[in-house]
Design an enzyme around this catalytic site. Structure first.
Site, PDB file in Angstrom:
ATOM      1  N   HIS A  89       1.803  -0.662   7.484  1.00 53.47           N
ATOM      2  CA  HIS A  89       0.821   0.311   7.009  1.00 53.47           C
ATOM      3  C   HIS A  89      -0.519   0.010   7.660  1.00 53.47           C
ATOM      4  O   HIS A  89      -0.687  -1.007   8.338  1.00 53.47           O
ATOM      5  CB  HIS A  89       0.672   0.221   5.481  1.00 53.47           C
ATOM      6  CG  HIS A  89       0.113  -1.086   5.029  1.00 53.47           C
ATOM      7  ND1 HIS A  89       0.855  -2.253   5.037  1.00 53.47           N
ATOM      8  CD2 HIS A  89      -1.121  -1.446   4.580  1.00 53.47           C
ATOM      9  CE1 HIS A  89       0.116  -3.264   4.614  1.00 53.47           C
ATOM     10  NE2 HIS A  89      -1.095  -2.798   4.326  1.00 53.47           N
ATOM     11  N   ASP A  93      -4.809   0.046   6.504  1.00 54.91           N
ATOM     12  CA  ASP A  93      -5.504  -0.133   5.230  1.00 54.91           C
ATOM     13  C   ASP A  93      -6.410   1.023   4.834  1.00 54.91           C
ATOM     14  O   ASP A  93      -6.705   1.173   3.650  1.00 54.91           O
ATOM     15  CB  ASP A  93      -6.334  -1.423   5.263  1.00 54.91           C
ATOM     16  CG  ASP A  93      -5.462  -2.657   5.165  1.00 54.91           C
ATOM     17  OD1 ASP A  93      -4.305  -2.524   4.736  1.00 54.91           O
ATOM     18  OD2 ASP A  93      -5.922  -3.751   5.528  1.00 54.91           O
ATOM     19  N   HIS A 106       0.055  -3.059  10.313  1.00 57.15           N
ATOM     20  CA  HIS A 106       0.527  -4.416  10.076  1.00 57.15           C
ATOM     21  C   HIS A 106       1.456  -4.437   8.875  1.00 57.15           C
ATOM     22  O   HIS A 106       1.471  -3.521   8.049  1.00 57.15           O
ATOM     23  CB  HIS A 106      -0.651  -5.369   9.840  1.00 57.15           C
ATOM     24  CG  HIS A 106      -1.557  -4.940   8.739  1.00 57.15           C
ATOM     25  ND1 HIS A 106      -2.493  -3.922   8.887  1.00 57.15           N
ATOM     26  CD2 HIS A 106      -1.658  -5.340   7.434  1.00 57.15           C
ATOM     27  CE1 HIS A 106      -3.138  -3.744   7.745  1.00 57.15           C
ATOM     28  NE2 HIS A 106      -2.654  -4.578   6.844  1.00 57.15           N
ATOM     29  N   ARG A 128       4.379 -17.811  -1.420  1.00 64.17           N
ATOM     30  CA  ARG A 128       3.330 -17.609  -0.405  1.00 64.17           C
ATOM     31  C   ARG A 128       2.076 -17.084  -1.102  1.00 64.17           C
ATOM     32  O   ARG A 128       2.124 -16.060  -1.782  1.00 64.17           O
ATOM     33  CB  ARG A 128       3.817 -16.594   0.632  1.00 64.17           C
ATOM     34  CG  ARG A 128       2.790 -16.119   1.651  1.00 64.17           C
ATOM     35  CD  ARG A 128       3.381 -14.911   2.365  1.00 64.17           C
ATOM     36  NE  ARG A 128       2.616 -14.405   3.483  1.00 64.17           N
ATOM     37  CZ  ARG A 128       1.665 -13.478   3.413  1.00 64.17           C
ATOM     38  NH1 ARG A 128       1.319 -12.977   2.226  1.00 64.17           N
ATOM     39  NH2 ARG A 128       1.073 -13.047   4.497  1.00 64.17           N
TER      40      ARG A 128
END
Length: 613
Positions: free
Chosen positions: A459, A461, A531, A541
């Site tokens: 996508h 941002d 990204h 994570r």
């Protein structure tokens, strides 16, 4: 939406609609496979892929449909041509086909499709214009919006109706230039088609037709340097004057009629006080009354913040502005195969990473999910997601559920990243924090084998990415005010979870970054930086996700509120004493005590759900 193409439910049962329709998603039956699987079972994969693509065009953020599309692309029996929009008007399909053929250097095949697209576009405009003269009662709301309604006599009523008709007609080109499911038209739609036509005719040697189309472009933009250069080239190749050769008659008539209507609307604007927003950038200045030119020029100069390009600057400037010991530039945009991207290391010490990791762990145990009510990630069913905002961290610290040291560090680090991002990318223009989120995603054991999805789909941002066309639409549901993004990683003891950049097709990976403690990946938030995140297949994570904006009105208010909550009693007393001695020093119209009360009033209210990495 594509509901017209949905097959009826088995046994004529009415499918239930999902309750959650936020972010502008069109309601669809629970489980999008309802739309797809029956046709697949009937061996109509072509139609099934087209139905999925149709829905995905209108709802590009829909996770399940994105996964279904990926499955179809992996099927050997599904052809690339199957991914077509069943609701796309014929002229858009012809235009896209023509562009694709032209890109493959097949100008001879592209020409009939491009010509068809132009003719159908003009026909669509005519159809729209005909609808502008409908019954007066059907246009009442529109008339009030345009400011042409109101009380008056016969002449005023006639004038008001005619102005409304003209305004409606002028909008028709923009309506025809707007793709289905989009909010904004393609700029210069008709001139762009004429440019493609003259290029295609030139490639196949039809110089007379190429000249006719480039002369039509010059009717819109008489000073267009590229068009004038192409015209000179065609004239030189023809080798002799062609007095009968001129622009296309359909385009000439279109422009003459449009200019006549614009003159009437500008006259009404000057003398009758009506409003008119010219949809065309090609309108000659001579058409606009001199009394209005200065005002319109001033309005154009007051461009919105998100249309102003950043000023060029040397990449070494950030080092002079920001003196952070141990911070190093690991990869620049060239090494990352893109633009406005950078990887910097050393923003956090191992101890600071540990403190923020503990903050995230404590907040999760205290039940803080920052708007995500389920245990599963909003982006994949195979991971758990934990999110913590700066305000929630401050509230938990105030309540004693988490350590105040970690909450304060969260604020300090977010400002550290903002300062560095501004120094590196935008030294001539201030950046403001827009949203800060401490996010952790954990792999769910037993669900990782043969996993095909991503931890976060590809996508951009601040715009809605359309992988099929490579376009990125800066419109809702995207956060259009975001200008720069940052991911500050806290750990690397997990499998998968790398950040990657792609081409606009969302398939071709151009760069990949492995998380580690203190590593910042910063980049501009637009369509130049699509990204995603590879699946986290083992472990947990954690990263601090930050977005920055040039727009002061979109700065993160929660950051200031969190800072107020985390102040020690001594600090609050000192500030109150300073305010009593020098009240004029506080530029804020709202005293801290009132802001604090407002923060406390908001405790327990879930904040907005936002996409995070």
């Amino acid at each position: 939406g594509p509901s017209a193409h949905i097959a009826p439910a088995p046994n004529n049962q009415t499918p239930e609609l999902p309750q959650n329709t936020e972010r502008g998603l069109t309601p669809i039956p629970e489980g999008t496979n309802f739309l797809i699987l029956p046709t697949s079972q009937l061996k109509k994969l072509d139609l099934a892929a087209a139905a999925a693509h149709t829905f995905f065009v209108a709802n590009p953020t829909h996770l399940q449909m994105r996964e279904d599309m990926a499955k179809y692309r992996r099927m050997s029996r599904v052809r690339p041509q199957s991914f077509r929009d069943l609701e796309t008007p014929p002229y858009w399909a012809a235009y896209d086909d023509g562009l694709e053929l032209l890109g493959r250097q097949e100008a001879g095949l592209a020409l009939p499709r491009l010509e068809e697209a132009l003719q159908e576009s003009l026909a669509q405009v005519e159809s729209c214009r005909a609808g502008c003269e409908g019954p007066e009662e059907q246009q009442r709301e529109e008339e009030e919006e345009e400011g042409t309604g109101g009380q008056g006599g016969l002449y005023e009523t006639i004038a008001g109706h005619w102005i409304r008709v003209l305004q409606c007609r002028q909008r028709c080109v923009g309506d025809a230039a707007t793709r289905p499911g989009r909010s904004f038209p393609v700029p210069d739609f008709l001139p762009s088609q004429l440019r493609r036509l003259h290029e295609a005719h030139a490639q196949v040697g039809n110089l007379s037709q190429a000249m006719e189309n480039v002369l039509s472009v010059l009717l819109f933009y008489p000073e267009d340097e590229a068009a004038k250069k192409a015209l000179n080239q065609y004239q030189a190749q023809l080798g002799e004057p062609r007095p009968g050769l001129g622009p296309r008659e359909d385009i000439r008539q279109f422009i003459l009629r449009s200019l006549g209507e614009k003159r009437q609307l500008y006259y009404a604007m000057e003398h009758l006080g009506t409003s008119f927003k010219d949809p065309d950038s090609w309108t000659p200045a001579a058409v606009i009354p001199e009394a209005l030119r200065e005002k319109l020029r001033e309005d154009q100069e007051k461009r919105p913040w998100d249309h102003e390009p950043p000023q060029p600057k040397p990449l070494t400037h950030w080092k002079d502005v920001l003196l952070l010991e141990g911070v190093t530039l690991t990869q620049d945009a060239r090494q990352l195969n893109g633009s406005e991207r950078a990887v910097l290391d050393g923003l956090l010490t191992p101890a600071e990473c540990g403190l923020l990791l503990q903050l995230a762990k404590d907040a999760a145990e205290a039940g803080a999910r920052s708007g995500y009510r389920g245990r599963r990630s909003p982006h994949t069913p195979h991971e758990r997601f934990e999110g913590l905002t700066v305000l929630k961290a401050a509230q938990l610290a105030r309540a004693g559920a988490v350590g105040s040291q970690g909450a304060k560090l969260l604020l300090e680090v977010s400002e550290r990243v903002r300062t560095l991002t501004q120094a590196y990318f935008s030294p001539e223009r201030p950046l403001h924090l827009s949203f800060t989120h401490l996010v952790c995603r954990s792999a769910i054991e037993g669900e990782q084998e043969q996993r095909m999805d991503l931890s976060h789909p590809v996508h951009a941002d601040n715009c809605v990415l359309d992988p099929d066309t490579g376009e990125c639409w800066r419109e809702p549901p995207a956060y259009t005010y975001r200008d720069y993004s940052g991911l500050l990683y806290l750990n690397d003891d997990f499998h998968g979870g790398d950040l990657f950049f792609t081409e606009p097709n969302a398939l071709t990976v151009t760069a990949q970054v492995r998380p580690r403690c203190g590593r910042l990946v910063a980049f501009s938030s637009g369509g130049e930086n699509p990204h995603g995140v590879w699946a986290v297949t083992r472990g947990r994570r954690c990263a601090l996700a930050l977005w920055h904006t040039w727009a002061p009105e979109h700065r993160e208010q929660e950051w200031t509120e969190a800072k107020e909550l985390l102040k020690e009693p001594e600090e609050e007393e000192e500030e109150e004493e300073e305010e009593e001695e020098t009240p004029s020093r506080d530029p804020s119209p709202e005293p801290p005590s009132r802001r604090l009360q407002r923060v406390q009033d908001r405790v327990g209210k879930p904040p907005r759900v936002r996409e995070e990495l």
